[in-house]
Scaffold this motif. Structure first.
Motif: not given
Length: 108
Positions: A6-9, A76-77, A84-85, A90-91
């Motif tokens: 959810r956070k990433l989305w 990894l979670n 997160f940043r 990276y993504i």
């Protein structure tokens, strides 16, 4: 979705310049997140992915997807929680590398 998904989305992928899909069926698998234009899958791994059996299954899954021409990144979670940043950067870097489209992302 898990809290990490959810956070990433909601905080990154939903508004990314290239469309990502959640829980996308690909072959015999369901990818956490998939970007068709970059042929790119993001898999988020929690504690259940640390067993020997699951590590083997994940390796087979990654190999199968890569044999379909899809780049797979496993995150990894714990990294979502602690950096997160950095995960988002990276993504972004990997998607740009694997996409033929020119992208710009707001640094907000």
């Amino acid at each position: 979705m898990t809290k990490w998904e959810r956070k990433l989305w909601y905080e990154f992928l939903r508004s990314y310049p290239l469309r990502f899909q959640r829980q996308k069926p690909i072959g015999n698998y369901i990818a956490d997140f998939y970007c068709a234009k970059a042929h790119f899958v993001i898999e988020l791994d929690g504690g259940g992915h640390y067993t020997e059996e699951q590590i083997r299954k994940d390796a087979v899954r990654t190999e199968d997807l890569e044999n379909m021409g899809i780049h797979v990144v496993r995150i990894l979670n714990r990294d979502i929680d602690k950096n997160f940043r950095g995960v988002c950067e990276y993504i972004d870097m990997l998607v740009k590398k694997h996409s033929s489209e020119k992208l710009t992302v707001d640094e907000g």
